[in-house]
Write a protein that holds these residues in place. Sequence first.
Motif, mmCIF file in Angstrom:
data_model
loop_
_atom_site.group_PDB
_atom_site.id
_atom_site.type_symbol
_atom_site.label_atom_id
_atom_site.label_comp_id
_atom_site.label_asym_id
_atom_site.label_seq_id
_atom_site.Cartn_x
_atom_site.Cartn_y
_atom_site.Cartn_z
ATOM 1 N N ALA A 114 8.686 -60.731 31.497
ATOM 2 C CA ALA A 114 7.717 -59.683 31.153
ATOM 3 C C ALA A 114 7.559 -59.524 29.642
ATOM 4 C CB ALA A 114 8.147 -58.356 31.774
ATOM 5 N N GLY A 115 8.581 -59.905 28.888
ATOM 6 C CA GLY A 115 8.560 -59.650 27.451
ATOM 7 C C GLY A 115 8.731 -58.176 27.159
ATOM 8 N N ALA A 116 9.548 -57.503 27.968
ATOM 9 C CA ALA A 116 9.762 -56.059 27.808
ATOM 10 C C ALA A 116 10.497 -55.774 26.501
ATOM 11 C CB ALA A 116 10.558 -55.519 28.985
ATOM 12 N N GLU A 117 9.987 -54.819 25.738
ATOM 13 C CA GLU A 117 10.617 -54.446 24.468
ATOM 14 C C GLU A 117 11.633 -53.321 24.641
ATOM 15 O OE1 GLU A 117 8.186 -54.289 20.881
ATOM 16 O OE2 GLU A 117 6.480 -54.893 22.120
ATOM 17 N N ALA A 118 11.575 -52.621 25.760
ATOM 18 C CA ALA A 118 12.517 -51.526 26.007
ATOM 19 C C ALA A 118 12.707 -51.373 27.502
ATOM 20 C CB ALA A 118 12.005 -50.225 25.398
ATOM 21 N N ILE A 119 13.831 -50.766 27.861
ATOM 22 C CA ILE A 119 14.072 -50.436 29.262
ATOM 23 C C ILE A 119 14.713 -49.057 29.350
ATOM 24 C CG2 ILE A 119 16.317 -51.630 29.283
ATOM 25 C CD1 ILE A 119 15.763 -52.257 32.272
#
Length: 575
Positions: A114-119
């Motif tokens: 996803a290329g998630a920058e935060a969780i």
Amino acid sequence: MKRHLPKPQIDKFASIRDLLDYAASSYGDRILYRYFTQGSEIGEISYREFRSQVDSLGTALAARGLRTSKIAVLSESRPEWMLTFFAVVCGGGVIVPMDKELQEDQICNFLDRAGAEAIFCSHRYAEKLKARREELTSLRYIFDFDGVPGAEGESDDEDFSHLLLKGDLLISDGYVEYTKARFDTSKPCTLLFTSGTTGTSKGVLLSQDNLTACVYHSLNMVNIHRGDVLFSVLPLHHTYELVCGQLGGLGIGTTICFNNSLKYFLRNVKIFQPTAMILVPLFLTTIYKKICEEIHKKGKDGTVKKAISVTKALRKAKIDLRGMVFSEVTSALGGKLKNIICGGAPMDPELVDRFDEFGIKVCQGYGISECSPLVCVVPYTAMKFGSVGLPAYGTQVKIVQTDESEREQDAPPYAVGEICVKSEQVMLGYYEDDDATAAAFNNEGYFRTGDYGYLDEDGYLYITGRKKNIIILSNGKNVYPEEIEESLYKIDLIKECVVLARKQEGAEDDVITAVIYPDYEKLPDLNDEEVVSAIKAEITKVNKQLPVFKQIRNVELRKTEFEKTTTQKIIRYKV
């Protein structure tokens, strides 16, 4: 005679922020969420409080350069989950809901894809992800829902409550990047990974326009109203619960109560006393069997049967005494339950009548994640036995058959084929997968659901099964295992089952086999051979009601439950 959809009573929302603003201004101090705190006490938050917290969290994210980023959320059902969803989406970002039952490797894989920058996640996930942070090249922040400010090794940026406080301070100082943000509602706002193995899962891209269309359809076709108490059982990462349950419930002014454990489902139902629930068929079947067990334990089978007969007769005279007569039965479900919306898998249509006998209306629907998810629902104004309903407003559904030369053609009424859909709630496409996206649509722009079914002359849809589950016999006949499973679930001795084709020694063709997980509580002191014998005796009765080519020829016994998704669907490829 063709039956029409009910007249819409609620307008479509222009965006998710519009939905949130409407709910906060309309319902204000009404309780939006009730939930169990860490100390097992019940917490509450109002519509107005929740709206304020969304701005606080969104503002804090914007200040960190995350307003339009991809941000994942991973936890059990709780208000913070939904707070994260709204904060991300209402700022123009993309939320990436994660299944809380995923293995660590799968979680890391999806975050990377996803290329998630935060969780945002519960503490137990936060600890595991921090240990593997170097593997997650795009991940900048891990926000812990349960973090304690100032805890050793934890920065302020990773504590959820501190994040909200910083957002409040920024708003007080006049920071408006988040609250004044403008964005295109036709662009992706949600990235959902479909169930399956890590490599085969596809990322479904949905826009705010997709989601608000689905909310509009569900609110106008389902009999849930302002003031209802909705019991949230299904996981929030699933579109059925997220859109129809959470967003729909918020838009109509319900109070949503979170179940904290399937183990304590019946206890929690009694505590929250819901008027409505959104469930999958396995839950519904389990609840009904438990009701019947309690009636039998108390020796009231005959009494209840007679009461059902009497109340049915009185209803013909427009006298409804079900609430009073069956109060002891319905007290196990909190005593106030009136409506159950059921979807997500094939359901035994007789359950609709069984629950109706006790005064509980079951409304069946049909959807798929790629359609946000609602496609059809049985309108509360015109129910039809066995159907999953009429297409939602503005939704085109048709049945497509493929001939021997691979040419597609529209099927006539009652002819079985693949269910194809064209509507404003159909997904934008699959994330970074142009080939899969192209294959998902036919040359007329209809989305291929992969489900098989048929339409009747009034346009009501009936599901026969998943395309990938169809058993094709050597004589060319098609067997839909879900249809047979519906019959098997009526057998009290069977707790769970899967019907499939198996190779059998000495047989040229595959044999239709029922893999059974028995209800061992009903089979005390029996060995495996006796258990199989008892179940086969019941299956023989079922076979007599089936065409010869659909009859079960072999039975396999399981000692443990089937592996399931978090929405309680059996993972068939692992059977």
